[in-house]
Design a protein around this motif. Structure first.
Motif, PDB file in Angstrom:
ATOM      1  N   GLY A   1      -6.236  -9.140   2.708  1.00 22.23           N
ATOM      2  CA  GLY A   1      -6.938  -8.624   3.882  1.00 22.23           C
ATOM      3  C   GLY A   1      -8.102  -7.770   3.447  1.00 22.23           C
ATOM      4  O   GLY A   1      -8.392  -7.631   2.248  1.00 22.23           O
ATOM      5  N   ASP A   2      -8.768  -7.170   4.417  1.00 22.71           N
ATOM      6  CA  ASP A   2      -9.961  -6.386   4.111  1.00 22.71           C
ATOM      7  C   ASP A   2      -9.651  -4.971   3.658  1.00 22.71           C
ATOM      8  O   ASP A   2     -10.498  -4.313   3.054  1.00 22.71           O
ATOM      9  CB  ASP A   2     -10.868  -6.314   5.353  1.00 22.71           C
ATOM     10  CG  ASP A   2     -11.451  -7.669   5.732  1.00 22.71           C
ATOM     11  OD1 ASP A   2     -11.553  -8.537   4.841  1.00 22.71           O
ATOM     12  OD2 ASP A   2     -11.782  -7.858   6.916  1.00 22.71           O
ATOM     13  N   GLU A   3      -8.448  -4.452   3.939  1.00 25.40           N
ATOM     14  CA  GLU A   3      -8.163  -3.050   3.672  1.00 25.40           C
ATOM     15  C   GLU A   3      -7.820  -2.750   2.211  1.00 25.40           C
ATOM     16  O   GLU A   3      -8.314  -1.768   1.651  1.00 25.40           O
ATOM     17  CB  GLU A   3      -7.031  -2.567   4.582  1.00 25.40           C
ATOM     18  CG  GLU A   3      -6.832  -1.053   4.563  1.00 25.40           C
ATOM     19  CD  GLU A   3      -8.038  -0.285   5.077  1.00 25.40           C
ATOM     20  OE1 GLU A   3      -8.229   0.861   4.638  1.00 25.40           O
ATOM     21  OE2 GLU A   3      -8.805  -0.834   5.907  1.00 25.40           O
ATOM     22  N   PRO A   4      -6.968  -3.554   1.537  1.00 28.88           N
ATOM     23  CA  PRO A   4      -6.605  -3.204   0.159  1.00 28.88           C
ATOM     24  C   PRO A   4      -7.808  -3.255  -0.788  1.00 28.88           C
ATOM     25  O   PRO A   4      -8.655  -4.150  -0.691  1.00 28.88           O
ATOM     26  CB  PRO A   4      -5.581  -4.277  -0.221  1.00 28.88           C
ATOM     27  CG  PRO A   4      -5.064  -4.800   1.068  1.00 28.88           C
ATOM     28  CD  PRO A   4      -6.210  -4.717   2.025  1.00 28.88           C
ATOM     29  N   VAL A   5      -7.875  -2.291  -1.694  1.00 28.06           N
ATOM     30  CA  VAL A   5      -8.860  -2.323  -2.771  1.00 28.06           C
ATOM     31  C   VAL A   5      -8.303  -3.249  -3.851  1.00 28.06           C
ATOM     32  O   VAL A   5      -7.268  -2.961  -4.450  1.00 28.06           O
ATOM     33  CB  VAL A   5      -9.125  -0.919  -3.337  1.00 28.06           C
ATOM     34  CG1 VAL A   5     -10.079  -0.995  -4.527  1.00 28.06           C
ATOM     35  CG2 VAL A   5      -9.696  -0.008  -2.254  1.00 28.06           C
ATOM     36  N   LYS A   6      -8.978  -4.365  -4.080  1.00 26.61           N
ATOM     37  CA  LYS A   6      -8.485  -5.354  -5.030  1.00 26.61           C
ATOM     38  C   LYS A   6      -8.890  -5.004  -6.455  1.00 26.61           C
ATOM     39  O   LYS A   6     -10.000  -4.527  -6.702  1.00 26.61           O
ATOM     40  CB  LYS A   6      -9.013  -6.758  -4.709  1.00 26.61           C
ATOM     41  CG  LYS A   6      -8.377  -7.424  -3.504  1.00 26.61           C
ATOM     42  CD  LYS A   6      -9.014  -6.935  -2.234  1.00 26.61           C
ATOM     43  CE  LYS A   6      -8.515  -7.705  -1.003  1.00 26.61           C
ATOM     44  NZ  LYS A   6      -9.100  -7.144   0.238  1.00 26.61           N
ATOM     45  N   LEU A   7      -7.972  -5.247  -7.361  1.00 28.21           N
ATOM     46  CA  LEU A   7      -8.234  -5.087  -8.784  1.00 28.21           C
ATOM     47  C   LEU A   7      -8.102  -6.464  -9.428  1.00 28.21           C
ATOM     48  O   LEU A   7      -7.036  -7.083  -9.361  1.00 28.21           O
ATOM     49  CB  LEU A   7      -7.240  -4.100  -9.407  1.00 28.21           C
ATOM     50  CG  LEU A   7      -7.326  -3.884 -10.918  1.00 28.21           C
ATOM     51  CD1 LEU A   7      -8.721  -3.416 -11.323  1.00 28.21           C
ATOM     52  CD2 LEU A   7      -6.272  -2.880 -11.381  1.00 28.21           C
ATOM     53  N   CYS A   8      -9.185  -6.957 -10.001  1.00 28.65           N
ATOM     54  CA  CYS A   8      -9.204  -8.274 -10.630  1.00 28.65           C
ATOM     55  C   CYS A   8      -9.215  -8.105 -12.145  1.00 28.65           C
ATOM     56  O   CYS A   8      -9.934  -7.256 -12.688  1.00 28.65           O
ATOM     57  CB  CYS A   8     -10.431  -9.063 -10.200  1.00 28.65           C
ATOM     58  SG  CYS A   8     -10.547  -9.332  -8.420  1.00 28.65           S
ATOM     59  N   VAL A   9      -8.421  -8.939 -12.816  1.00 26.98           N
ATOM     60  CA  VAL A   9      -8.227  -8.814 -14.257  1.00 26.98           C
ATOM     61  C   VAL A   9      -8.467 -10.173 -14.909  1.00 26.98           C
ATOM     62  O   VAL A   9      -7.991 -11.201 -14.413  1.00 26.98           O
ATOM     63  CB  VAL A   9      -6.800  -8.325 -14.584  1.00 26.98           C
ATOM     64  CG1 VAL A   9      -6.604  -8.172 -16.082  1.00 26.98           C
ATOM     65  CG2 VAL A   9      -6.526  -6.993 -13.876  1.00 26.98           C
TER      66      VAL A   9
END
Length: 256
Positions: A129-137
């Motif tokens: 969704g739009d709310e979580p801050v995504k961390l890409c690895v």
């Protein structure tokens, strides 16, 4: 301010004072920090700061916490980090932590483990969704930290970033500089995660200050943003924390 929560008119309080079980989020933070060996704590307050100060006085945590006040708290959280710039640059590793999170101690243990380091926490089990801050690895290296991930970005793992960060002294100092640049260029309304993202991308070019990640998938936690989060925290997360605490107490009794 908790504007997205349902609070009676005139009775709004800072989110860190929400109580779950027998303690506020604030008191839970202090308990875990003390257990982790952290003794120097600086709170950046703004909205109804006097209520937070009263809560800290009632907890009577030693040594006394330091409070700095962001008078323009209606702007972005990057300004709150900027307000704490003196504390950010004193020396030693720095933990930067959101105050509106209900979490298990298994969240903080990997954050403080080991020697001086730059570290992000990732939870791979998250709701898109739009709310979580995504961390890409990619290949074990964090390459993106943002709510909206650009199309075409190469990564092999994605999760939600827990709102806790660890920086070594040089990196914490650089973050303070980046936040100062945001404020000086009229970007004080931005969230502090954008400044941390800038830092992360800079450090991709500097292996000596690169970030590592700690995977906390499976450890219960929730960030309190909406009224539904309050309900989920009370109904879903808190019972897990209580069960874990009871289990730890039983195990300790057996060991003794």
């Amino acid at each position: 301010m908790g504007l997205r929560l349902v609070q009676p008119e005139g009775q709004q309080k800072p989110k860190c004072l929400l109580r779950f079980g027998d303690a506020s989020l604030l008191e839970r933070h202090l308990h875990f920090l003390k257990a982790a060996g952290v003794t120097e704590v600086v709170f950046v307050t703004g909205f109804k700061s006097e209520q937070i100060e009263a809560e800290l006085a009632s907890i009577d945590w030693k040594p006394a916490s330091e409070i700095v006040v962001n008078e323009e708290f209606t702007l972005g959280s990057v300004l709150s980090v900027h307000t704490a710039r003196e504390a950010m640059t004193r020396g030693g590793d720095v933990l930067l932590m959101d105050a509106d999170v209900l979490y298990d101690e298994r969240i903080i243990e990997p954050l403080v483990a080991g020697g001086s380091v730059n570290r992000l926490l990732i939870d791979r089990d998250f709701e898109a969704g739009d709310e979580p801050v995504k961390l890409c690895v990619e290949n074990g290296v964090p390459v993106e930290l943002r709510k909206q991930v650009a199309a075409g970005l190469a990564y092999d793992t994605i999760g939600e970033s827990v709102g806790f960060f660890r920086f070594d002294h040089a990196t914490a100092t650089r973050l303070a500089e980046i936040c100062a640049e945001y404020v000086a260029t009229g970007r004080a309304k931005m969230p502090h995660e954008e400044a941390v993202r800038d830092l992360l991308l800079e450090n991709l070019q500097n292996p000596s200050h690169a970030f590592d990640i700690a995977d906390v998938t499976g450890a219960p936690w929730i960030e309190i943003d909406f009224q539904n989060d309050v309900k989920r925290a009370a109904d879903e997360v808190l019972p897990q924390l209580n069960a874990l605490r009871q289990f730890a107490g039983a195990t300790g009794a057996l060991q003794r």
